[in-house]
Scaffold this motif. Structure first.
Motif: not given
Lengths: 386, 486
Positions: B11-15, B182-193, B25-35
């Motif tokens: 799910l990540i563009r390795e190239d 929690y980020i992952k959990k919230s995101f999965l909850e949101a996907l259902e809504k 930075c916290g952004i990369g970690a959050t991208i990983s959580n969402i992926a």
């Protein structure tokens, strides 16, 4: 209900004819923000689009409207909005995004008296330059100008087709006068309306380069959700669509965006000529002013004056070649426009010393008085004889 | 990076590695959580789009191996709105920063929440404009330092959970970049809504914000987040303002099931228009409808160009009168007609006018300078427009309401008590239609069938017969006048 092409004879205002043209052209997405004198377009769209399974959404402002159009374009829509000068100013940011990301869309600008809030309910034609380069940077768009409700219908179909073929925002330069005239509009049978859709990817995702142009300089366009997993950015990007912030890539991308219109201008440009074969003086005009000039030319010819008409259908790209050719054989061009010389300056640039150029300006609020234009034309003609 | 594959390589563009994010930075970690969450979900990645704006977080759209759109500053939500409504089958995720989404894009944020637009918004809140060097913004906590608040910020920041809850979002949560689970959990909850789902991620920015606020490294920031957050069940959004001396309140602030935009739209429209699917790409089967073709008239009625100006006061239906004449001439007589209205401030009361030009030939100049015919329904209108009455022209007036004076030479005046006749028919408002009947009797600008057909199509459904009665009253009066009986 549920009818997309309302084949038959109608009596429609220019704004309403725009809506029927758009729907006949396959537009099923409209995002806009209310502004006079374009409101009848939004109002009729909000009635008509649900009837054909399309979506009308009233956004929070013009910035959002234009951004929504670009999103809709990548979702596979033929999207449209309508506004007037002040709204077009706000849309410029994402018109730039549409130009950079090559997103087909149509923006109707019902011109009113300007600048700023100007004359909200009265006519103007002073958005010619804003339509061309209102957003920052080098890019080219296509702009069309109708002079009647029938042309609003016909040219909207043209506008959507051009947007799809060349993958640019097309600015539909209507004006308050055309917008609010009601006239006979004949809507042809559906099968007689020729529609074009954008070039779609010809290779599978793993081989596909979303911004690699064809010989016409236009790339094939994938749609979100098809598996191409494309990256689209307003940053300078390479053929893969990835940001590449180098002078080298920038000097490849931006000239292509410009050249796909400039080098293909012959395929895009449209104009109308009347009595130009033997004319010594040619009136140059567009939009509602075309009708004033036609009236003037009728009178001029009745008096034996060799006056012709050159009417721009596409304002951008500008019909440079034809104007240069005409300039070789006539004495003068006279530009008639409801602004203080936006087309006239382009005429001067093209014509140079080949013949004389004049301007009959009008700051807006009302169309030119044909009597006054005729008087001025006569004066110009007699001045040229000496 | 060498040959090593990114664990989220699907799910990540390795190239596109290495990415642009700073150490800590916290952004990369959050991208990983969402992926990771996307992988855990059963979604087809081809049907997921990520939309970003401008800024460090705005680069996220370029790192997901999904359809990704890197748009303009502040506009990703508006862009995503267009995308979602065009193709409702897509899952649309907006991933962007606090400056982008809440400050320059604040208007789009609150309106998308109000509409309950179907999308998930991940808002990275790192308290500053990182990409441009660490300036303050609408989320910078009071009293903290940035490159444009060098004496300490004296503005109040947004309380985003409170703002989004108040605007009507279906789902509102806040975590920090140290709360992967929690980020992952919230995101999965949101996907259902359905509807608008907003997840704020307070994110580490040691380089541009932390080092100016005694949190120099990523580690310092993560430690700060872990020590200074309070996770609550059903937290009160009113207590979610971020202040440096109190814990950052985290949790799920709103979790409602109001209909999302698309459902609300369908529920409102389906029955009314007889269609169930609405989408901007036009992939909708339309029900068969009856062909109601208005054919071109074979042999149009011949008419010399006539310029008619209609004047009255608000409420007299002057505009409708002109419209009917235009329709009669164009649609039913096969002629040309141009109809226009005076369109100015005076239309809101007082006298106003509209005009119609009818001709068998093409009409160039669409306005009227010297009318051949004037129709005047009120004295105020006569006062305003009397100077336009031309010598040897025709003037139609309401006999009881207009007393003409100072007319130029040779004006033929036709007078009808239109309002009085209308009252006799039943309602004063049809005086304009009485006038239409009267004009039809005395002139030859349109055929009788044409004007009646145009009348029927122009009045509210159910009032056709009533309007025709009014028309007949005027027409009969005209016929009698011609015979010298009136």
């Amino acid at each position: 209900m549920g009818k997309d092409v309302l084949t038959g004879v109608h009596f429609l205002s220019g704004n309403h004819a725009c809506v029927e043209g758009a729907i006949a052209a396959g537009c099923r997405f409209y995002a806009g923000y209310p502004i006079t004198p374009s409101n009848e377009i939004a109002e009729r769209m909000s009635v008509r689009l649900p009837q054909v399974g399309g979506i009308y959404i009233q956004m929070e402002d013009e910035l959002a409207s234009m951004a929504a159009l670009v999103g809709a374009s990548w979702g596979g829509a033929k999207p449209m909005t309508a506004t007037s000068g002040p709204g077009l100013s706000l849309m410029q940011e994402n018109i730039g995004l549409a130009a950079m990301t090559e997103s087909p869309c149509v923006v109707v600008d019902v011109q009113r008296g300007s600048p700023s809030t100007g004359l909200p309910t009265l006519v103007g034609q002073a958005d010619v330059m804003q339509a061309r380069w209102g957003s920052h940077g080098d890019y080219e768009i296509i702009a069309l100008a109708p002079s009647s409700p029938q042309e609003c219908f016909d040219f909207m179909i043209k506008a959507f087709n051009l947007a799809e073929i060349w993958r640019v925002p097309v600015i539909f330069l209507s004006d308050e006068s055309v917008a609010h005239l009601s006239e006979r509009v004949v809507i042809p049978p559906k099968e007689e309306i020729k529609l074009v859709t954008r070039k779609r990817p010809s290779v599978p995702p793993e081989k596909f380069l979303p911004f690699k142009p064809g010989s016409d300089l236009v790339p094939e366009m994938p749609i979100a959700g098809e598996g191409y997993r494309v990256h689209v950015t307003g940053l300078t990007h390479n053929e893969k669509g990835y940001p590449d912030l180098s002078a080298k890539v920038h000097n490849k991308l931006v000239p292509r965006l410009v050249n796909k219109i400039r080098k293909n201008a012959d395929k895009i440009v449209e104009y109308e000529e009347l009595f130009t074969e033997d004319a010594e003086v040619i009136l140059v005009t567009f939009g509602i002013s075309t009708r004033i000039c036609r009236d003037v030319i009728k009178r001029a010819r009745a008096e034996g004056l060799k006056v012709g008409l050159f009417r721009l259908i596409t304002i951008w790209p500008f019909p440079e070649k034809r104007i240069m050719a005409l300039a070789q054989k006539i004495k003068a061009f006279v530009t008639v426009e409801i602004n203080l010389g936006q087309v006239a300056i382009e005429m001067e640039r093209i014509v140079k010393e080949r013949c004389k150029t004049f301007l009959i300006p009008n700051a807006g609020g009302a169309v030119h008085d044909p009597d006054e234009v005729f008087a001025e034309v006569k004066q110009i003609v007699s001045g040229l004889v000496e | 990076m060498g040959q090593k594959r990114h664990p989220m390589g699907v799910l990540i563009r390795e190239d596109r590695m290495p990415h642009i994010f700073c150490p800590g930075c916290g952004i990369g970690a959050t991208i990983s959580n969402i992926a990771e969450a996307l992988l855990e979900s059963s979604l087809d990645p081809d049907k997921v789009s990520v939309v970003s704006g401008i800024g460090c977080s705005g680069r996220a759209a370029g790192y997901f191996k999904l359809d990704g759109f890197h748009t303009t500053h502040g506009r990703p939500i508006a862009f995503a709105t267009g995308l979602k409504l065009t193709n409702p089958d897509l899952t649309v995720i907006v991933f962007s920063g606090d400056g982008d989404l809440t400050t320059i894009g604040g208007n789009h944020l609150i309106h998308a929440a109000r509409r309950n637009m179907d999308m998930i918004v991940i808002c990275i809140n790192n308290f500053n404009y990182g990409m441009t060097g660490g300036q303050m913004g609408g989320t910078t906590p009071t009293g903290t330092w940035t490159t444009t608040s060098v004496y300490g910020n004296y503005e109040m920041p947004f309380n985003l959970p409170l703002l989004l809850t108040a605007c009507g979002a279906n789902y509102v949560a806040r975590w920090t970049s140290a709360h992967s689970h929690y980020i992952k959990k919230s995101f999965l909850e949101a996907l259902e809504k359905e509807g608008f789902c907003f997840i704020e991620v307070i994110s580490a920015c040691p380089i541009n914000w932390g080092r100016r606020n005694k949190l120099r490294t990523g580690k310092d920031m993560v430690k700060f987040f872990l020590d200074h957050t309070e996770i609550k069940e059903n937290p009160d959004p009113a207590e979610a303002l971020i202040q440096m001396d109190t814990p950052i309140l985290c949790g799920v602030f709103a979790n409602k099931d109001k209909p999302g935009y698309l459902r609300a739209m369908r529920e409102r429209l389906s029955q009314r228009v007889g269609i169930d699917v609405f989408r901007g790409d036009g992939k909708v089967e339309l029900p068969e409808t009856e062909e109601k073709l208005q054919k071109t008239v074979e042999r149009p009625k011949k008419v010399e160009e006539v310029k008619i100006k209609l004047a009255g006061i608000g409420g007299q239906g002057i505009a409708l009168l002109g419209l009917i004449m235009g329709r009669a001439a164009c649609i039913f007589d096969g002629n040309q007609a141009v109809y226009s209205q005076e369109y100015g401030a005076e239309a809101r009361g007082g006298a106003s006018a509209s005009s119609v030009i009818i001709s068998s030939g093409k009409i160039d100049f669409p306005y009227i300078k010297n009318p051949d015919v004037m129709v005047v329904m009120a004295q105020g209108a006569f006062r305003k427009y009397r100077k336009e009455v031309q010598p040897n022209s025709i003037l139609f007036i309401d006999k009881d309401l207009v007393k003409p004076y100072d007319l130029p030479e040779g004006v033929q005046v036709y007078a009808v008590p239109a309002t009085r006749l209308a009252e006799q028919v039943g309602r004063k408002v049809v005086a304009n239609i009485v006038m239409l009947g009267f004009i039809s009797s005395l002139t030859d600008y349109f055929s009788l069938e044409a004007v009646k057909s145009a009348l029927k199509m122009s009045v509210p459904k159910g009032t056709e017969e009533f309007n025709l009665k009014a028309f007949e009253a005027g027409y009969t009066y005209g016929e009698k006048l011609k015979r010298g009986e009136e």
